[in-house]
Design a protein around this motif. Structure first.
Motif, PDB file in Angstrom:
ATOM      1  N   ASN A 240     -17.484  27.829  27.153  1.00  0.00           N
ATOM      2  CA  ASN A 240     -16.971  28.965  26.380  1.00  0.00           C
ATOM      3  C   ASN A 240     -16.727  28.535  24.940  1.00  0.00           C
ATOM      4  O   ASN A 240     -16.867  27.366  24.595  1.00  0.00           O
ATOM      5  CB  ASN A 240     -15.685  29.457  27.036  1.00  0.00           C
ATOM      6  CG  ASN A 240     -14.649  28.354  27.099  1.00  0.00           C
ATOM      7  OD1 ASN A 240     -13.947  28.089  26.135  1.00  0.00           O
ATOM      8  ND2 ASN A 240     -14.626  27.655  28.212  1.00  0.00           N
ATOM      9  N   HIS A 272     -11.681  36.060  22.272  1.00  0.00           N
ATOM     10  CA  HIS A 272     -11.596  34.954  23.252  1.00  0.00           C
ATOM     11  C   HIS A 272     -10.200  34.957  23.874  1.00  0.00           C
ATOM     12  O   HIS A 272      -9.793  35.977  24.430  1.00  0.00           O
ATOM     13  CB  HIS A 272     -11.951  33.648  22.507  1.00  0.00           C
ATOM     14  CG  HIS A 272     -12.179  32.440  23.345  1.00  0.00           C
ATOM     15  ND1 HIS A 272     -12.325  32.465  24.701  1.00  0.00           N
ATOM     16  CD2 HIS A 272     -12.290  31.133  22.996  1.00  0.00           C
ATOM     17  CE1 HIS A 272     -12.519  31.227  25.157  1.00  0.00           C
ATOM     18  NE2 HIS A 272     -12.509  30.400  24.146  1.00  0.00           N
ATOM     19  N   SER A 312     -10.007  45.781  24.834  1.00  0.00           N
ATOM     20  CA  SER A 312      -9.583  44.391  25.054  1.00  0.00           C
ATOM     21  C   SER A 312      -9.397  44.148  26.543  1.00  0.00           C
ATOM     22  O   SER A 312      -8.877  44.984  27.262  1.00  0.00           O
ATOM     23  CB  SER A 312      -8.268  44.124  24.322  1.00  0.00           C
ATOM     24  OG  SER A 312      -8.504  44.177  22.941  1.00  0.00           O
ATOM     25  N   ARG A 317     -19.358  37.432  28.461  1.00  0.00           N
ATOM     26  CA  ARG A 317     -20.686  36.940  28.155  1.00  0.00           C
ATOM     27  C   ARG A 317     -21.444  36.542  29.420  1.00  0.00           C
ATOM     28  O   ARG A 317     -22.643  36.744  29.523  1.00  0.00           O
ATOM     29  CB  ARG A 317     -20.581  35.713  27.226  1.00  0.00           C
ATOM     30  CG  ARG A 317     -21.878  34.958  26.982  1.00  0.00           C
ATOM     31  CD  ARG A 317     -22.940  35.818  26.300  1.00  0.00           C
ATOM     32  NE  ARG A 317     -22.489  36.350  25.027  1.00  0.00           N
ATOM     33  CZ  ARG A 317     -22.454  35.641  23.916  1.00  0.00           C
ATOM     34  NH1 ARG A 317     -22.754  34.368  23.919  1.00  0.00           N
ATOM     35  NH2 ARG A 317     -22.078  36.191  22.783  1.00  0.00           N
TER      36      ARG A 317
HETATM   37  C1  SDX Z   1     -12.411  35.090  27.391  1.00  0.00           C
HETATM   38  O1  SDX Z   1     -16.702  32.718  27.483  1.00  0.00           O
HETATM   39  C2  SDX Z   1     -15.712  32.587  28.300  1.00  0.00           C
HETATM   40  O2  SDX Z   1     -15.823  32.029  29.370  1.00  0.00           O
HETATM   41  C3  SDX Z   1     -14.423  33.148  27.802  1.00  0.00           C
HETATM   42  C4  SDX Z   1     -13.260  33.184  28.784  1.00  0.00           C
HETATM   43  C5  SDX Z   1     -12.784  31.790  29.141  1.00  0.00           C
HETATM   44  O3  SDX Z   1     -12.170  31.646  30.225  1.00  0.00           O
HETATM   45  O4  SDX Z   1     -12.955  30.870  28.287  1.00  0.00           O
HETATM   46  O5  SDX Z   1     -13.628  33.871  29.939  1.00  0.00           O
HETATM   47  C6  SDX Z   1     -12.046  33.886  28.175  1.00  0.00           C
HETATM   48  O6  SDX Z   1     -12.583  34.961  26.209  1.00  0.00           O
HETATM   49  C7  SDX Z   1     -12.668  36.390  28.107  1.00  0.00           C
HETATM   50  C8  SDX Z   1     -13.137  37.520  27.137  1.00  0.00           C
HETATM   51  C9  SDX Z   1     -11.925  38.067  26.428  1.00  0.00           C
HETATM   52  N1  SDX Z   1     -12.361  38.973  25.330  1.00  0.00           N
HETATM   53  C10 SDX Z   1     -12.146  40.291  25.431  1.00  0.00           C
HETATM   54  O7  SDX Z   1     -11.688  40.855  26.405  1.00  0.00           O
HETATM   55  C11 SDX Z   1     -12.532  41.049  24.155  1.00  0.00           C
HETATM   56  C12 SDX Z   1     -13.352  42.286  24.517  1.00  0.00           C
HETATM   57  N2  SDX Z   1     -14.668  41.859  25.017  1.00  0.00           N
HETATM   58  C13 SDX Z   1     -15.748  41.784  24.099  1.00  0.00           C
HETATM   59  O8  SDX Z   1     -15.470  41.515  22.794  1.00  0.00           O
HETATM   60  C14 SDX Z   1     -17.004  41.150  24.689  1.00  0.00           C
HETATM   61  O9  SDX Z   1     -17.186  41.678  25.929  1.00  0.00           O
HETATM   62  C15 SDX Z   1     -17.072  39.636  24.771  1.00  0.00           C
HETATM   63  C16 SDX Z   1     -16.759  38.990  23.468  1.00  0.00           C
HETATM   64  C17 SDX Z   1     -16.144  39.130  25.818  1.00  0.00           C
HETATM   65  C18 SDX Z   1     -18.507  39.271  25.156  1.00  0.00           C
HETATM   66  O10 SDX Z   1     -19.309  39.692  24.107  1.00  0.00           O
HETATM   67  P1  SDX Z   1     -20.924  39.510  24.143  1.00  0.00           P
HETATM   68  O11 SDX Z   1     -21.343  38.821  25.376  1.00  0.00           O
HETATM   69  O12 SDX Z   1     -21.326  38.924  22.835  1.00  0.00           O
HETATM   70  O13 SDX Z   1     -21.450  41.000  24.298  1.00  0.00           O
HETATM   71  P2  SDX Z   1     -21.604  42.046  23.132  1.00  0.00           P
HETATM   72  O14 SDX Z   1     -20.392  42.045  22.251  1.00  0.00           O
HETATM   73  O15 SDX Z   1     -22.947  41.845  22.522  1.00  0.00           O
HETATM   74  O16 SDX Z   1     -21.595  43.429  23.969  1.00  0.00           O
HETATM   75  C19 SDX Z   1     -22.751  43.918  24.628  1.00  0.00           C
HETATM   76  C20 SDX Z   1     -22.572  45.455  24.629  1.00  0.00           C
HETATM   77  C21 SDX Z   1     -22.339  46.038  23.218  1.00  0.00           C
HETATM   78  O17 SDX Z   1     -22.775  47.384  23.266  1.00  0.00           O
HETATM   79  P3  SDX Z   1     -24.228  47.751  22.600  1.00  0.00           P
HETATM   80  O18 SDX Z   1     -24.261  47.161  21.210  1.00  0.00           O
HETATM   81  O19 SDX Z   1     -25.243  47.122  23.539  1.00  0.00           O
HETATM   82  O20 SDX Z   1     -24.277  49.262  22.620  1.00  0.00           O
HETATM   83  O21 SDX Z   1     -21.390  45.797  25.376  1.00  0.00           O
HETATM   84  C22 SDX Z   1     -20.459  46.411  24.486  1.00  0.00           C
HETATM   85  C23 SDX Z   1     -20.859  46.038  23.068  1.00  0.00           C
HETATM   86  O22 SDX Z   1     -20.388  46.995  22.141  1.00  0.00           O
HETATM   87  N3  SDX Z   1     -19.144  45.841  24.812  1.00  0.00           N
HETATM   88  C24 SDX Z   1     -18.017  46.545  24.915  1.00  0.00           C
HETATM   89  C25 SDX Z   1     -17.026  45.604  25.279  1.00  0.00           C
HETATM   90  N4  SDX Z   1     -17.565  44.376  25.368  1.00  0.00           N
HETATM   91  C26 SDX Z   1     -18.882  44.540  25.070  1.00  0.00           C
HETATM   92  N5  SDX Z   1     -17.752  47.875  24.747  1.00  0.00           N
HETATM   93  C27 SDX Z   1     -16.477  48.263  24.946  1.00  0.00           C
HETATM   94  N6  SDX Z   1     -15.451  47.414  25.284  1.00  0.00           N
HETATM   95  C28 SDX Z   1     -15.703  46.091  25.463  1.00  0.00           C
HETATM   96  N7  SDX Z   1     -14.705  45.267  25.785  1.00  0.00           N
END
Ligand code: SDX
Length: 438
Positions: A240, A272, A312, A317
């Motif tokens: 991560n 994150h 959130s 990923r």
């Molecule tokens: C952690 O990597 C790890 O292992 C991390 C972790 C760990 O233990 O270390 O698991 C801990 O960080 C968990 C994640 C916590 N973050 C959040 O909850 C923040 C909200 N989530 C997003 O920002 C997002 O889902 C990520 C950052 C977690 C992942 O992002 P990606 O893989 O780069 O995917 P992306 O942003 O390119 O999204 C793909 C699509 C997009 O839509 P389109 O452009 O295709 O139309 O999905 C959508 C995004 O807009 N999308 C969301 C969303 N997350 C992605 N839409 C609404 N709400 C969301 N939360």
């Protein structure tokens, strides 16, 4: 593992044809999950791989954690997270991550004792901590304090000395708990409490956070169990963002303290580890929207989609199915709120948000599920922590995973300083023009 050993893992090869040029690239065989195409040999400066965000690029071979995001699988050193959460404790899981196997009873008792007796920070370090203002920002304070710890701890910075690395490992594991409790108390203008070696790692952490000096403090056993399990769930998670940062900073032969502090900084981001605080604040905003504007949770989701705002605590990923950690964290949130502690209305809003989002086409098409950060903030809040503390507790859990990856990198003779390439798309060469002629 050196190149020859790594290349022993090779199993067949991959063909890459570019501009009519055929390239044979070795394939590194995985024990689980995708095999790797070894592209370092492409180092011919004609073609390099471009993969923003490293969606399909591995930075290392590792034996620590495995995730199968399609099937909601997470294992630490081969043990399924569900079994570790059910049967193990955070310190035993830390041992497993750091040393690659479960400890014997004696090994585990010694490990716990060593860490326990390193919990105290010296008076000069306490004075340093005392210089932070009451309205300190938690993650920068944690990161700065881990860096500062190296100044107050002699003979634990030589990364080539296994004994010094092991002592630094235990010092960071032990003292980050104390520093985190201090950060919580400094914001309340309360004194840092000294450790009680007769109590367990989590029980004494809660005492150092919530006890009134010189008064008996009995932790809520459900809080001790829940926090111990949440730290297990957050202990490691492949490469991560923050773990990758710990590896790349460590690859420059920076100290373990400097590398872990860098991981804290990466984890602080709301995409994150900062998501657990953002997720709880999101639930509070929804509650306010429902109460004050007579809105609904569904309206909130529709507005977020319309405004292109991410929820959130949703999405991941790697997990394109449910996050197995979220399932376990949710079960503890349920037990805590059913026991009558914590804000039941926030938990009910979380349940409604989860239900609506996971049945909404926008989320289903993008395979977005609640991740672990969606539930952990609710539990930390019920235990009594302010939302600004949530990510520091995530960091406390991630310490053994960061250090296990740092040590694995340094034990691998193939490791080199991390220095990604780029694709240059800027100006081609041009001559300087004196300012009078522009
Ligand atoms: C952690 O990597 C790890 O292992 C991390 C972790 C760990 O233990 O270390 O698991 C801990 O960080 C968990 C994640 C916590 N973050 C959040 O909850 C923040 C909200 N989530 C997003 O920002 C997002 O889902 C990520 C950052 C977690 C992942 O992002 P990606 O893989 O780069 O995917 P992306 O942003 O390119 O999204 C793909 C699509 C997009 O839509 P389109 O452009 O295709 O139309 O999905 C959508 C995004 O807009 N999308 C969301 C969303 N997350 C992605 N839409 C609404 N709400 C969301 N939360």
């Amino acid at each position: 593992m050196d190149t020859s050993q790594l290349l022993k893992l090779l199993d067949g090869s991959a063909q890459l044809e570019v501009d009519g040029q055929n390239m044979n690239l070795p394939v590194v065989k995985a024990s689980r999950g995708p095999d790797g195409v070894f592209v370092s040999e492409l180092h011919n400066d004609k073609y390099i791989m471009l993969d923003p965000g490293f969606f399909t690029t591995a930075q290392c071979e590792s034996k620590i954690t495995f995730i199968d995001g399609e099937n909601s699988v997470l294992t630490y050193r081969g043990y399924p997270i569900e079994q570790l959460a059910q049967h193990s404790t955070f310190l035993e899981v830390a041992y497993l991550l750091l040393y690659g196997r479960l400890p014997s009873q004696d090994e585990f008792s010694n490990f716990k004792d060593e860490i326990n007796h390193l919990t105290l920070v010296g008076e000069d370090f306490r004075s340093y901590l005392g210089t932070f203002p009451q309205n300190l920002r938690t993650m920068p304070t944690l990161s700065a304090s881990i860096c500062a710890l190296e100044n107050f701890t002699q003979k634990t910075s030589d990364i080539k000395d296994p004994k010094q690395v092991d002592l630094a490992t235990k010092i960071i594991m032990a003292k980050v708990r104390t520093i985190t409790s201090f950060i919580h108390r400094r914001r309340l203008n309360e004194p840092l409490l000294y450790p009680d070696y007769s109590r367990g790692y989590i029980d004494d952490f809660l005492r150092m956070c919530f006890a009134v000096p010189y008064e008996r403090f009995d932790s809520n056993p459900l809080f001790v169990e829940a926090l111990d399990k949440l730290l297990i769930l957050q202990a490691d998670h492949e490469q991560n963002c923050s773990t990758s940062v710990v590896r790349i900073v460590g690859s420059a032969n920076a100290s373990l303290y400097a590398s872990v502090a860098a991981g804290v900084n990466a984890l602080s981001g709301p995409l994150h580890g900062g998501a657990n605080e953002a997720a709880l604040l999101q639930l509070e905003r929804i509650r306010q929207y429902v109460v004050e504007k007579n809105g609904t949770v569904r309206d909130f989701i529709e507005n977020a989609k319309k405004d292109g705002k991410k929820l959130s605590g949703f999405g991941h990923r790697v997990y394109k199915s449910h996050d197995p950690r979220a399932t376990i964290a949710k079960s503890y949130a349920k037990r805590i709120f059913e026991s009558g502690t914590g804000s039941l209305d926030l938990f009910n809003i979380a349940l409604e948000l989860e239900d609506i989002a996971t049945n909404d086409d926008y989320f289903k098409e993008r395979r977005l599920y609640p991740n672990i950060d969606f539930w952990t903030g609710l539990i930390y809040h019920a235990i009594g922590f302010d939302s600004t503390m949530f990510t520091t507790i995530f960091a406390l859990g991630r310490i053994p995973g960061w250090i296990a990856n740092w040590r694995e990198m340094h034990e691998n003779p193939m490791s080199k300083i991390g220095r990604p390439r780029q694709i240059y798309t800027g100006e081609t060469e041009r001559d300087y023009i004196p300012i009078g002629e522009r």
